[in-house]
Structure formats: C-alpha cells, structure tokens
Design a protein around this motif. Structure first.
Motif, PDB file in Angstrom:
ATOM      1  N   PRO A 128       2.727   2.017   2.209  1.00  0.00           N
ATOM      2  CA  PRO A 128       1.640   1.242   1.604  1.00  0.00           C
ATOM      3  C   PRO A 128       0.990   2.014   0.471  1.00  0.00           C
ATOM      4  O   PRO A 128       1.111   3.239   0.389  1.00  0.00           O
ATOM      5  CB  PRO A 128       0.676   1.021   2.775  1.00  0.00           C
ATOM      6  N   SER A 129       0.284   1.303  -0.395  1.00  0.00           N
ATOM      7  CA  SER A 129      -0.298   1.942  -1.574  1.00  0.00           C
ATOM      8  C   SER A 129      -1.500   2.813  -1.242  1.00  0.00           C
ATOM      9  O   SER A 129      -1.904   3.662  -2.044  1.00  0.00           O
ATOM     10  CB  SER A 129      -0.701   0.879  -2.599  1.00  0.00           C
ATOM     11  N   ASP A 130      -2.092   2.656  -0.064  1.00  0.00           N
ATOM     12  CA  ASP A 130      -3.333   3.359   0.286  1.00  0.00           C
ATOM     13  C   ASP A 130      -3.286   4.883   0.111  1.00  0.00           C
ATOM     14  O   ASP A 130      -4.237   5.454  -0.420  1.00  0.00           O
ATOM     15  CB  ASP A 130      -3.740   3.049   1.732  1.00  0.00           C
ATOM     16  N   ILE A 170       3.837   1.997   7.572  1.00  0.00           N
ATOM     17  CA  ILE A 170       3.105   0.751   7.312  1.00  0.00           C
ATOM     18  C   ILE A 170       2.332   0.281   8.544  1.00  0.00           C
ATOM     19  O   ILE A 170       1.741  -0.792   8.542  1.00  0.00           O
ATOM     20  CB  ILE A 170       4.038  -0.369   6.830  1.00  0.00           C
ATOM     21  N   VAL A 196       2.700  -7.383   2.614  1.00  0.00           N
ATOM     22  CA  VAL A 196       2.177  -6.022   2.524  1.00  0.00           C
ATOM     23  C   VAL A 196       2.311  -5.544   1.082  1.00  0.00           C
ATOM     24  O   VAL A 196       3.225  -5.956   0.366  1.00  0.00           O
ATOM     25  CB  VAL A 196       2.920  -5.051   3.473  1.00  0.00           C
ATOM     26  N   GLN A 197       1.388  -4.697   0.668  1.00  0.00           N
ATOM     27  CA  GLN A 197       1.447  -4.112  -0.668  1.00  0.00           C
ATOM     28  C   GLN A 197       1.901  -2.666  -0.536  1.00  0.00           C
ATOM     29  O   GLN A 197       1.150  -1.803  -0.090  1.00  0.00           O
ATOM     30  CB  GLN A 197       0.081  -4.185  -1.367  1.00  0.00           C
ATOM     31  N   LEU A 198       3.151  -2.429  -0.906  1.00  0.00           N
ATOM     32  CA  LEU A 198       3.693  -1.078  -0.874  1.00  0.00           C
ATOM     33  C   LEU A 198       3.355  -0.358  -2.170  1.00  0.00           C
ATOM     34  O   LEU A 198       3.000  -0.989  -3.176  1.00  0.00           O
ATOM     35  CB  LEU A 198       5.213  -1.118  -0.696  1.00  0.00           C
TER      36      LEU A 198
END
Length: 293
Positions: free
Chosen positions: A87-89, A278, A235-237
C-alpha cells in the motif's frame, strides 16, 4: 541516540522507496532498513556531512547483497515471481509516480549492479560520479551498466495510462465482465498481445506459466471469477490501483497494466507470503460483493 534516530527517521521514507525499487519486496526492504539503522547507529559519523547520502549508499549496498543472494533462491522458486503488493501508506510524501508492478517485474531481468545503477539514475537522478562512489565502480562502468539495463528492459517508452479513477473503474469492470462470463466484453478490454502472470509461490494452485493472448486470457479469468462467493476490495498500492479479491477462502491481489484504454498486462499475486503488507482484513461489508445467482 535521539539525534541518531531522528536523522534516520527523516530519511526513512526516501530510503523505503529506494529499497522497494531495488528489491520489489517489502519484507526484504524492511530487513534492509533495519540493518541500515543498526549500521548507522554504530557508525563513526564525525565525517558524515550528509546523512541522507551516507544512508543511500548503505541501503543500496545492502540491497545489492540481498539481490545477489536472492538470485540463487529464485532458481528454485515455483512458477512466476512477481513484486510484492504494498500500500502507498509506508512511503509518506515520497514521490512514487514512477513506480508500477509492470516495471518492477521487468526489472527482474537485470543483474544486481544494473538494477542499482538504473534505479539510482532513473528514479533518483543521481550523477554517475555519485553512483560510482555508492557502488565502488568507475563512472564509465556505471554508464555502461545503465545502458545495458535500458537495453535489457526493452521498454517501449511511456504508455498513455488512464487516470487513477478510470483505472479503478476498469478494474471493477474487468472483474464484473469475467464474473458474468461475458467473453465478448472481456476480449474488447484486452489487447491482442495481453499477458497474464500469476505468482502463487508454490503455496496455492496457480498458473505457473504466463497466459498469453486475448482469447486465452479472457477464458482464464472467466473461469476463475464465475466461482461462488466473490468479493472485491479496491486498494491503492504504491504502484497504483489494484483489487484485493477473495473467492471463498482464497485471496489474491489483481493489478492491471494499461496501454490507453486497453489492458496490456495482468498480474495476480496469490502467494500468502506476499499479501501480508496489505493487511489481513477483508471485510465483506465494505467490499464489492458479487452475489451468487
């Protein structure tokens, strides 16, 4: 000690982006960052004028060592090896717009030194003199490594990609068409040369060879997604939009590679070892649920 930690933390997002680009594995990247911090804590920093530059050198060298070790393990890997979805976090404010699962996948063709030079030059725009110091090679050698990396990647140049919102819509449309068994609609979404890769890591039943061609790929996914109890969570990867999909008690991540408004590549990660980043939660109450007829 506080200063030591603060200096490392101020560079951590950048270093995470570097490690992931070099390794395509969040698990390996975290190990490299932990090792880098241990070395940073123990180092004599009297002559370290620029901590970020020093840490870039440490992380790059550690990652190259991991890549060399991993080459031996890869020979016994079951089926296709794909980068780990992340994920981008964890990357904070670091620019990751250049990242894609497709490019990370293709970068597996490179030798460890080629990959290091390519990432440092392309993603971080470091001069060859600085790259040479990081890798303990000559600038001329680094130029040659970069040239060979570009040739090995054989990228066709930048493709036009739909917006992030459009990619999310196309992902859901793809699964919906496959769920309906609508082969005509599926094939219209795919390029003639579309290829699908699946990474099961030997832990789950998965296609061990790429599936190539519009008709075969459409039939392959129609067969998979017409099974009962299908739910989908967008989901935003760090590499872009994807879907976290559960069918019954089996889970995978689906990512698409686009060329214009058509799908040029499909990457499916099933290996449980690569899905931990994720998260384990897949709540059907917040997912897109395809009801059984």
């Amino acid at each position: 000690m506080t200063s030591t930690l603060q200096e490392f933390q101020s560079a951590r997002d950048m270093l995470a982006g570097l490690a992931y680009r070099l390794l395509g594995s969040w698990h390996d990247s975290e190990d490299v960052l932990q090792d880098a911090y241990v070395r940073w804590s123990a180092a004599d920093r009297t002559d370290v004028a620029e901590p970020r530059r020093y840490l870039t050198r440490v992380v790059t060298r550690l990652a190259v060592d991991v890549l060399r070790t991993r080459q031996t393990r890869r020979e016994s890997y079951t089926g296709e090896w794909l980068p780990e979805p992340v994920p981008s976090d964890p990357f904070g404010a670091v620019d990751t717009s250049d990242l894609s699962l497709a490019v990370l996948h293709v970068m597996e063709r490179l030798t460890p030194p080629q990959r290091a030079v390519y990432v440092l030059r392309t993603a971080f725009t470091l001069p060859y003199d600085e790259i040479a110091g990081i890798l303990d090679r000559s600038p001329a050698d680094c130029r040659q490594l970069h040239r060979r990396a570009v040739q090995a990647l054989d990228l066709d140049g930048p493709r036009f990609e739909p917006s992030t919102d459009e990619q999310r819509r196309l992902l859901l449309d793809f699964v919906a068409a496959a769920r309906d068994g609508d082969l005509s609609r599926l094939q219209a979404m795919l390029k003639d040369s579309v290829t699908s890769w699946t990474d099961g890591g030997g832990a789950r039943r998965a296609a061990r060879k790429p599936v190539v061609g519009r008709e075969r790929v459409a039939q392959f996914f129609a067969h998979i997604y017409t099974r009962p109890n299908l739910s989908v969570r967008p989901v935003q990867l760090v590499t872009g939009p994807a879907l976290d999909i559960v069918i019954g008690d089996r889970r995978h991540v689906l990512a698409l590679e686009f060329d214009g408004d058509q799908i040029a590549g499909i990457r499916v990660v099933i290996s449980p070892d690569k899905l931990s980043a994720i998260g384990q939660r897949h709540d059907r109450r917040t997912a897109v649920v395809f009801e059984d007829d």
